[in-house]
Design a protein around this motif. Structure first.
Motif, PDB file in Angstrom:
ATOM      1  N   LEU A   1      11.531  -7.768  -0.999  1.00 41.04           N
ATOM      2  CA  LEU A   1      11.927  -8.765  -2.001  1.00 41.04           C
ATOM      3  C   LEU A   1      13.226  -9.482  -1.624  1.00 41.04           C
ATOM      4  O   LEU A   1      13.598 -10.464  -2.266  1.00 41.04           O
ATOM      5  N   ARG A   2      13.879  -9.013  -0.582  1.00 35.16           N
ATOM      6  CA  ARG A   2      15.114  -9.660  -0.138  1.00 35.16           C
ATOM      7  C   ARG A   2      14.891 -11.153   0.117  1.00 35.16           C
ATOM      8  O   ARG A   2      15.785 -11.977  -0.079  1.00 35.16           O
ATOM      9  N   ILE A   3      13.670 -11.500   0.534  1.00 37.87           N
ATOM     10  CA  ILE A   3      13.355 -12.883   0.877  1.00 37.87           C
ATOM     11  C   ILE A   3      13.446 -13.827  -0.325  1.00 37.87           C
ATOM     12  O   ILE A   3      13.625 -15.033  -0.186  1.00 37.87           O
ATOM     13  N   THR A   4      13.362 -13.245  -1.528  1.00 39.90           N
ATOM     14  CA  THR A   4      13.397 -14.088  -2.732  1.00 39.90           C
ATOM     15  C   THR A   4      14.820 -14.342  -3.234  1.00 39.90           C
ATOM     16  O   THR A   4      15.009 -15.175  -4.130  1.00 39.90           O
ATOM     17  N   VAL A   5      15.803 -13.650  -2.685  1.00 41.34           N
ATOM     18  CA  VAL A   5      17.168 -13.737  -3.214  1.00 41.34           C
ATOM     19  C   VAL A   5      17.725 -15.166  -3.207  1.00 41.34           C
ATOM     20  O   VAL A   5      18.271 -15.623  -4.220  1.00 41.34           O
ATOM     21  N   PRO A   6      17.626 -15.925  -2.091  1.00 37.35           N
ATOM     22  CA  PRO A   6      18.176 -17.286  -2.119  1.00 37.35           C
ATOM     23  C   PRO A   6      17.555 -18.160  -3.216  1.00 37.35           C
ATOM     24  O   PRO A   6      18.277 -18.925  -3.884  1.00 37.35           O
ATOM     25  N   THR A   7      16.253 -18.037  -3.421  1.00 36.65           N
ATOM     26  CA  THR A   7      15.596 -18.843  -4.460  1.00 36.65           C
ATOM     27  C   THR A   7      16.007 -18.371  -5.851  1.00 36.65           C
ATOM     28  O   THR A   7      16.228 -19.184  -6.753  1.00 36.65           O
ATOM     29  N   LEU A   8      16.100 -17.051  -6.034  1.00 38.44           N
ATOM     30  CA  LEU A   8      16.580 -16.519  -7.308  1.00 38.44           C
ATOM     31  C   LEU A   8      17.976 -17.057  -7.629  1.00 38.44           C
ATOM     32  O   LEU A   8      18.251 -17.485  -8.756  1.00 38.44           O
ATOM     33  N   GLU A   9      18.855 -17.040  -6.637  1.00 39.61           N
ATOM     34  CA  GLU A   9      20.222 -17.506  -6.854  1.00 39.61           C
ATOM     35  C   GLU A   9      20.248 -18.993  -7.199  1.00 39.61           C
ATOM     36  O   GLU A   9      21.008 -19.432  -8.068  1.00 39.61           O
TER      37      GLU A   9
ATOM     38  N   VAL B   1      22.954 -13.032  -6.856  1.00 43.19           N
ATOM     39  CA  VAL B   1      22.034 -11.928  -7.133  1.00 43.19           C
ATOM     40  C   VAL B   1      22.323 -10.816  -6.130  1.00 43.19           C
ATOM     41  O   VAL B   1      22.338 -11.046  -4.913  1.00 43.19           O
ATOM     42  N   THR B   2      22.571  -9.612  -6.631  1.00 46.45           N
ATOM     43  CA  THR B   2      22.863  -8.458  -5.783  1.00 46.45           C
ATOM     44  C   THR B   2      21.564  -7.715  -5.489  1.00 46.45           C
ATOM     45  O   THR B   2      20.862  -7.297  -6.410  1.00 46.45           O
ATOM     46  N   PHE B   3      21.250  -7.569  -4.202  1.00 44.70           N
ATOM     47  CA  PHE B   3      20.023  -6.880  -3.801  1.00 44.70           C
ATOM     48  C   PHE B   3      20.323  -5.421  -3.516  1.00 44.70           C
ATOM     49  O   PHE B   3      21.271  -5.101  -2.795  1.00 44.70           O
ATOM     50  N   MET B   4      19.551  -4.523  -4.110  1.00 46.96           N
ATOM     51  CA  MET B   4      19.732  -3.085  -3.881  1.00 46.96           C
ATOM     52  C   MET B   4      18.436  -2.480  -3.364  1.00 46.96           C
ATOM     53  O   MET B   4      17.416  -2.495  -4.047  1.00 46.96           O
ATOM     54  N   GLU B   5      18.524  -1.935  -2.151  1.00 49.30           N
ATOM     55  CA  GLU B   5      17.350  -1.326  -1.532  1.00 49.30           C
ATOM     56  C   GLU B   5      17.064   0.047  -2.127  1.00 49.30           C
ATOM     57  O   GLU B   5      15.917   0.383  -2.430  1.00 49.30           O
ATOM     58  N   ARG B   6      18.130   0.845  -2.306  1.00 43.25           N
ATOM     59  CA  ARG B   6      17.998   2.180  -2.899  1.00 43.25           C
ATOM     60  C   ARG B   6      19.038   2.300  -4.017  1.00 43.25           C
ATOM     61  O   ARG B   6      20.132   2.820  -3.806  1.00 43.25           O
ATOM     62  N   PRO B   7      18.701   1.859  -5.198  1.00 45.53           N
ATOM     63  CA  PRO B   7      19.699   1.805  -6.268  1.00 45.53           C
ATOM     64  C   PRO B   7      20.026   3.172  -6.849  1.00 45.53           C
ATOM     65  O   PRO B   7      19.209   4.090  -6.832  1.00 45.53           O
ATOM     66  N   SER B   8      21.231   3.291  -7.340  1.00 47.57           N
ATOM     67  CA  SER B   8      21.621   4.455  -8.137  1.00 47.57           C
ATOM     68  C   SER B   8      22.302   3.925  -9.392  1.00 47.57           C
ATOM     69  O   SER B   8      22.771   2.775  -9.420  1.00 47.57           O
ATOM     70  N   ARG B   9      22.385   4.750 -10.410  1.00 46.69           N
ATOM     71  CA  ARG B   9      23.053   4.303 -11.631  1.00 46.69           C
ATOM     72  C   ARG B   9      24.533   4.029 -11.363  1.00 46.69           C
ATOM     73  O   ARG B   9      25.099   3.084 -11.930  1.00 46.69           O
ATOM     74  N   ASP B  10      25.135   4.792 -10.492  1.00 44.25           N
ATOM     75  CA  ASP B  10      26.550   4.558 -10.170  1.00 44.25           C
ATOM     76  C   ASP B  10      26.746   3.189  -9.537  1.00 44.25           C
ATOM     77  O   ASP B  10      27.694   2.466  -9.875  1.00 44.25           O
ATOM     78  N   ASP B  11      25.834   2.808  -8.615  1.00 42.37           N
ATOM     79  CA  ASP B  11      25.916   1.498  -7.970  1.00 42.37           C
ATOM     80  C   ASP B  11      25.769   0.377  -8.992  1.00 42.37           C
ATOM     81  O   ASP B  11      26.477  -0.633  -8.949  1.00 42.37           O
ATOM     82  N   ILE B  12      24.815   0.567  -9.899  1.00 40.67           N
ATOM     83  CA  ILE B  12      24.558  -0.457 -10.918  1.00 40.67           C
ATOM     84  C   ILE B  12      25.758  -0.585 -11.853  1.00 40.67           C
ATOM     85  O   ILE B  12      26.201  -1.685 -12.182  1.00 40.67           O
ATOM     86  N   ASP B  13      26.309   0.539 -12.277  1.00 37.11           N
ATOM     87  CA  ASP B  13      27.470   0.510 -13.177  1.00 37.11           C
ATOM     88  C   ASP B  13      28.696  -0.107 -12.497  1.00 37.11           C
ATOM     89  O   ASP B  13      29.538  -0.727 -13.154  1.00 37.11           O
ATOM     90  N   ALA B  14      28.792   0.070 -11.177  1.00 43.87           N
ATOM     91  CA  ALA B  14      29.947  -0.446 -10.455  1.00 43.87           C
ATOM     92  C   ALA B  14      29.905  -1.960 -10.273  1.00 43.87           C
ATOM     93  O   ALA B  14      30.934  -2.585 -10.022  1.00 43.87           O
TER      94      ALA B  14
ATOM     95  N   LYS C   1       0.808  -1.226   0.000  1.00 42.32           N
ATOM     96  CA  LYS C   1       0.000   0.000   0.000  1.00 42.32           C
ATOM     97  C   LYS C   1       0.842   1.278   0.000  1.00 42.32           C
ATOM     98  O   LYS C   1       0.546   2.252   0.687  1.00 42.32           O
ATOM     99  N   GLY C   2       1.925   1.261  -0.786  1.00 44.72           N
ATOM    100  CA  GLY C   2       2.706   2.466  -0.988  1.00 44.72           C
ATOM    101  C   GLY C   2       3.628   2.834   0.150  1.00 44.72           C
ATOM    102  O   GLY C   2       4.153   3.948   0.181  1.00 44.72           O
ATOM    103  N   GLN C   3       3.833   1.899   1.087  1.00 43.89           N
ATOM    104  CA  GLN C   3       4.709   2.180   2.220  1.00 43.89           C
ATOM    105  C   GLN C   3       5.725   1.049   2.387  1.00 43.89           C
ATOM    106  O   GLN C   3       5.392  -0.124   2.179  1.00 43.89           O
ATOM    107  N   PRO C   4       6.973   1.369   2.763  1.00 38.70           N
ATOM    108  CA  PRO C   4       7.940   0.306   3.047  1.00 38.70           C
ATOM    109  C   PRO C   4       7.424  -0.626   4.139  1.00 38.70           C
ATOM    110  O   PRO C   4       6.868  -0.160   5.140  1.00 38.70           O
ATOM    111  N   ASN C   5       7.588  -1.909   3.924  1.00 38.65           N
ATOM    112  CA  ASN C   5       7.120  -2.906   4.888  1.00 38.65           C
ATOM    113  C   ASN C   5       8.129  -4.050   4.893  1.00 38.65           C
ATOM    114  O   ASN C   5       8.219  -4.795   3.913  1.00 38.65           O
ATOM    115  N   PRO C   6       8.887  -4.200   5.984  1.00 40.74           N
ATOM    116  CA  PRO C   6       9.918  -5.244   6.016  1.00 40.74           C
ATOM    117  C   PRO C   6       9.387  -6.642   5.716  1.00 40.74           C
ATOM    118  O   PRO C   6      10.112  -7.488   5.185  1.00 40.74           O
TER     119      PRO C   6
END
Length: 392
Positions: free
Chosen positions: A73-81, A88-101, A64-69
């Motif tokens: 989606l972090r919970i899906t990382v082990p299954t994704l991997e 799989v690298t999880f990014m909570e607040r991504p930036s283009r610099d982080d992605i490029d790095a 409902k438009g609010q952060p909720n622990p």
């Protein structure tokens, strides 16, 4: 088709924003069904093979438009991997610099897009932010294509875009089933209420040759014919609507197939004493909970003449025995004809997929859509914003 696929795109050295549906069921911190994650693997694999860096955008739950622990989606990382066979690298607040790095062969997962109300509002600012993270947009989430959100339509209008493998597969199968199908075409439409399927029935009348109506909605049509349906779930106030649908279908040459015999019981519970009666002989103190064997045999005859079957909704209360029999029998018959090369079968919708899984026939249908609401809206003939945004 009216859209690009991954084969049309130059992805070498590009960051590919990839909208996926990994809204998987979770219990006690563990993913209990990885089907949706497994179905995005071809797209992610192909992006990497073409030299692209996939950045996965997805929603999870209803925050409902609010952060909720609890809906991270972090919970899906082990299954994704596990499914992808890579980190799989999880990014909570991504930036283009982080992605490029991140290394060129990285797979990046961004936190739940619905943690901001700007996502569901399709806010241009969020669409612009998402677009700033990548070079190409790939939509592989047909199941979210009926939503005009920032991550489905907004960003698609700001970057070169394409359909992912699953999206293209879904659209191709659905076009084959209803857009330009092999005829005769039979639609199986079930569910509890006619009121939720009015748009669907109105569209199908013009598109198919036979509509098999099952579930609680069949009771409304039976009652509209003057039959006493006892204590059955029935929208008596829609009798005129049901008669109108039947008349329009007849005028279009579309046959409406209703149950001939029905399975009734005094109460809706597992193991309830059930009997089979003709549709016009339902006792006043009983309720219809399934179609009977004669109805199933009639459906099999219709399937034998058909070339294409599109299925949305069960024929009875399949969740509880013994009211699963008609749905399972009809599904098994359709599956057998499909395996024999006699029938094209396409199904979708949550209850439908659950019923086909329980009947053990999911692997034998031509195609089972991973979508729920999007599949229904497509069957209703509506324009899906997420698909329209991909048009070249």
């Amino acid at each position: 088709m009216g859209w690009n696929t991954l084969d049309d795109m130059d992805l070498d050295g590009k960051v590919v924003l990839t909208r996926v549906d990994i809204n998987v069921p979770v219990d006690q911190g563990e993913v209990t069904d990885a089907t949706r994650i497994e179905r995005i693997k071809p797209t992610v694999t192909d992006i990497l093979a073409k030299g692209g860096k996939p950045v996965l955008l997805a929603h999870f739950g209803r925050p409902k438009g609010q952060p909720n622990p609890d809906m991270s989606l972090r919970i899906t990382v082990p299954t994704l991997e596990k499914v992808l066979g890579r980190t799989v690298t999880f990014m909570e607040r991504p930036s283009r610099d982080d992605i490029d790095a991140a290394p060129a062969d990285s797979v990046i997962l961004v936190e739940n897009t619905r943690f901001s109300s700007m996502e569901t509002d399709n806010d241009p600012k969020m669409a612009q932010f998402l677009a700033s993270l990548g070079d190409v947009f790939c939509n592989d989430a047909f199941s979210a294509a009926h939503r005009a959100h920032a991550s489905t339509t907004g960003v698609a209008k700001l970057l070169p875009n394409c359909a992912g493998r699953l999206m293209a597969e879904e659209l191709g199968a659905l076009e084959k089933a209803l857009g330009s199908p092999e005829r005769p075409v039979v639609a199986v439409v079930g569910g509890a209420k006619v009121s939720t399927k009015l748009d669907l029935l109105g569209n199908l009348i013009d598109k198919v040759d036979v509509i098999v109506i099952g579930g609680g909605m069949a009771n409304t049509f039976l009652a509209a014919q003057g039959l006493d349906v006892g204590k059955s779930l029935c929208e008596h106030d829609l009798a005129d609507t049901a008669r109108d649908i039947a008349e329009k279908a007849a005028a279009k040459g579309c046959e409406i197939l209703l149950p001939r015999d029905v399975v009734v019981a005094a109460e809706f519970k597992a193991g309830a004493a059930a009997t089979t009666v003709m549709a016009e002989e339902v006792p006043a103190d009983q309720m219809i909970l399934d179609a009977g064997p004669d109805s199933v045999a009639h459906i099999a005859q219709v399937f034998a003449r058909a070339k294409t079957v599109i299925w949305n909704g069960p024929l009875g209360a399949f969740e509880i025995e013994p009211f699963h029999k008609a749905t399972f029998a009809a599904a098994q018959d359709a599956a057998a004809k499909t395996k024999a090369g006699e029938l094209i079968t396409v199904a979708g919708g949550g209850d439908t997929v659950a019923a086909l899984n329980q009947a053990g026939v999911s692997g034998d249908f031509t195609y089972i859509s991973s979508a729920g609401g999007a599949f229904l809206e497509w069957m209703e003939g509506k324009t899906l914003p997420g698909v329209a945004a991909l048009h070249t």
